[in-house]
Scaffold this motif. Structure first.
Motif, mmCIF file in Angstrom:
data_model
loop_
_atom_site.group_PDB
_atom_site.id
_atom_site.type_symbol
_atom_site.label_atom_id
_atom_site.label_comp_id
_atom_site.label_asym_id
_atom_site.label_seq_id
_atom_site.Cartn_x
_atom_site.Cartn_y
_atom_site.Cartn_z
ATOM 1 N N ILE B 42 0.853 -1.194 0.000
ATOM 2 C CA ILE B 42 0.000 0.000 0.000
ATOM 3 C C ILE B 42 0.881 1.233 0.000
ATOM 4 O O ILE B 42 1.767 1.386 0.841
ATOM 5 N N GLU B 44 0.817 5.431 -0.144
ATOM 6 C CA GLU B 44 0.083 6.690 -0.039
ATOM 7 C C GLU B 44 0.896 7.813 -0.658
ATOM 8 O O GLU B 44 2.126 7.847 -0.504
ATOM 9 N N ARG B 45 0.202 8.722 -1.353
ATOM 10 C CA ARG B 45 0.840 9.913 -1.911
ATOM 11 C C ARG B 45 0.338 11.108 -1.113
ATOM 12 O O ARG B 45 -0.783 11.071 -0.599
ATOM 13 N N ASP B 46 1.106 12.192 -1.055
ATOM 14 C CA ASP B 46 0.765 13.269 -0.119
ATOM 15 C C ASP B 46 -0.458 14.071 -0.517
ATOM 16 O O ASP B 46 -0.911 14.930 0.239
ATOM 17 N N ASP B 47 -1.039 13.816 -1.707
ATOM 18 C CA ASP B 47 -2.306 14.459 -2.062
ATOM 19 C C ASP B 47 -3.499 13.605 -1.624
ATOM 20 O O ASP B 47 -4.637 13.931 -1.961
ATOM 21 N N GLY B 48 -3.233 12.514 -0.890
ATOM 22 C CA GLY B 48 -4.330 11.663 -0.419
ATOM 23 C C GLY B 48 -4.564 10.442 -1.285
ATOM 24 O O GLY B 48 -5.387 9.597 -0.946
ATOM 25 N N LEU B 49 -3.854 10.342 -2.405
ATOM 26 C CA LEU B 49 -3.996 9.151 -3.247
ATOM 27 C C LEU B 49 -3.456 7.927 -2.517
ATOM 28 O O LEU B 49 -2.419 7.996 -1.864
ATOM 29 N N VAL B 50 -4.155 6.814 -2.653
ATOM 30 C CA VAL B 50 -3.648 5.559 -2.109
ATOM 31 C C VAL B 50 -3.785 4.498 -3.187
ATOM 32 O O VAL B 50 -4.764 4.482 -3.953
ATOM 33 N N ASN B 51 -2.772 3.655 -3.298
ATOM 34 C CA ASN B 51 -2.824 2.555 -4.255
ATOM 35 C C ASN B 51 -2.363 1.274 -3.588
ATOM 36 O O ASN B 51 -1.442 1.292 -2.773
ATOM 37 N N GLY B 52 -2.994 0.195 -3.931
ATOM 38 C CA GLY B 52 -2.575 -1.111 -3.456
ATOM 39 C C GLY B 52 -2.164 -1.954 -4.645
ATOM 40 O O GLY B 52 -2.742 -1.843 -5.722
ATOM 41 N N ALA B 53 -1.150 -2.789 -4.451
ATOM 42 C CA ALA B 53 -0.708 -3.683 -5.523
ATOM 43 C C ALA B 53 -0.192 -4.981 -4.897
ATOM 44 O O ALA B 53 0.504 -4.937 -3.876
ATOM 45 N N ARG B 210 2.812 1.640 3.550
ATOM 46 C CA ARG B 210 2.180 1.108 4.752
ATOM 47 C C ARG B 210 1.973 -0.390 4.602
ATOM 48 O O ARG B 210 1.678 -0.882 3.521
#
Lengths: 258, 258
Positions: B42, B44-53, B210
């Motif tokens: 997981i 997180e980017r500081d603009d609130g974007l979250v991605n899981g892979a 995370r």
């Protein structure tokens, strides 16, 4: 730049993308603007735990369901309300069997996908809001672990009352739950302890969902033992008449209007 | 309860679990204390974007690599430093070919998995810290998108200097990057714009990882065009001598000591 999400229809955006990946309908999320990106549901817990899980199961046809889902739909009778219809996997199967089913959800995006997949009768809103619509049901389904919607000691009585207000005589609730107390993982047993110390049920999770830029508000979601659920139901208009725990720690609890 | 993670070895814990899921060695993460849980990275980017892979690709054998990884290892010569060795997929393949390779990583957990999988020469630390060890190399590998470790205009000169200090005469750097500017997704194009307004490179991502209860500090990770990378290298001890962009938007940039 705090890394905080924007409040929005997290579940709807995620289901839309999972639908696009699975079917090729609509723009798919991409990695590097080229390769398809798997759609992952991200769940944060208030102790800082985060978990990701592939979202495609929300679209699973009956051949890929867990056994308890099949046993749950075999139990329905009369007019059915599918609470948290999501991408419509349960409602579509009931329709195919000729069962009259209404899908209820608070996610506009999820309802849009359900509609596109062929679910005919869909309502936007909460269980409480739906009472005023005047429609009444014989079976309420809370599948996909949606026993969680009872939240805890504060919310459960109101939800049980709203379900009773929507119920025809002799109606039943079929709820899928998970007993969380079999684990020895300190990440979970420690959280259960913390919850009890702050006056909550051990598995009364404080969660938010995130997808891309969106997040939900923090909400309670209940993962509890059969005994805890029985206690929440006690004194409500409902009686716990059956527990199917063949797939322990998962179980199906059936309530009947007293 | 703020939902904030504890700072720790995120990557190491994740790789350990991915290794357990893939091999059955060590306790596997479970759902409901019973079913194996897929291991998801997981970000997180500081603009609130979250991605899981899914994290399993860190363990991929050569048969499952992307084509540019094969072309990268075909370019190595002499003593190799694999920077960000991770779970050791590249180092193991080089060892099998008889290439002398050292794996460097800041994650204790990742080094433990690499060791367990058979990587023989492993060093804990940053590139800068490794200079003092006195060992020198002919090829530096920054694969798995680790061109990102150049971070941006502030960090790049120091990392290029540290690599030069570790280099034997005629040494090369082979770095895998991704051109981020082909996308039309406003979630990304908007972020690139925002970055430029705050004096950063468009694809200078501000991220944290995370996993379960753990998080990293926020760090910069660079996703840039070949032109931007060429500019960062300009004036350093290195010359950009080759760009392989057969798999656009992914590319392999080769630097040679000037």
């Amino acid at each position: 730049m705090t890394g905080e999400p924007t409040i929005g229809d997290v579940f709807g955006e995620m289901i839309r993308d999972a639908y696009a990946v699975t079917t090729g309908i609509g723009p798919r999320p991409l990695v590097g603007g080229r390769l398809p990106r798997p759609v992952i549901e991200i769940i944060e817990r208030d102790d800082g735990l985060v978990n990701g899980a592939p979202a495609e199961h929300y679209l699973d046809p009956p051949q890929r369901w867990q056994p308890y889902d099949h046993r749950a739909v075999d139990r329905v009778r009369g007019q059915v309300l599918d609470i948290g219809v999501g991408a419509g996997r349960i409602a579509l199967d009931l329709q195919d069997r000729g069962v009259p089913v209404t899908g209820l959800d608070t996610s506009v995006g999820a309802l849009r996908v359900s509609r596109h997949r062929g679910v005919r009768d869909l309502v936007l809103g909460t269980v409480d809001e739906h009472v005023a619509d005047g429609r009444r049901y014989d079976t309420f389904l809370l599948l996909g672990n949606n026993l969680g919607l009872f939240e805890g000691r504060e919310r459960a009585p109101a939800l049980l009352a709203a379900l009773a207000a929507l119920a025809r005589p002799g109606a039943q609730v079929i709820a899928h739950g998970t007993d969380p107390y079999g684990t020895t993982d300190p990440v979970h047993t420690g959280y259960h302890e913390l919850n009890r110390r702050r006056g909550r049920l051990g598995g009364q999770l404080r969660l938010r969902l995130r997808y891309r830029l969106l997040g939900t508000e923090w909400f309670d979601y209940l993962v509890c033992s059969v005994e805890e659920f029985a206690e929440l139901v006690h004194g409500s208009p409902w009686r716990l008449v059956d527990v199917d725990d063949q797939d322990h720690p998962y179980y199906l609890a059936t309530l009947r209007l007293a």
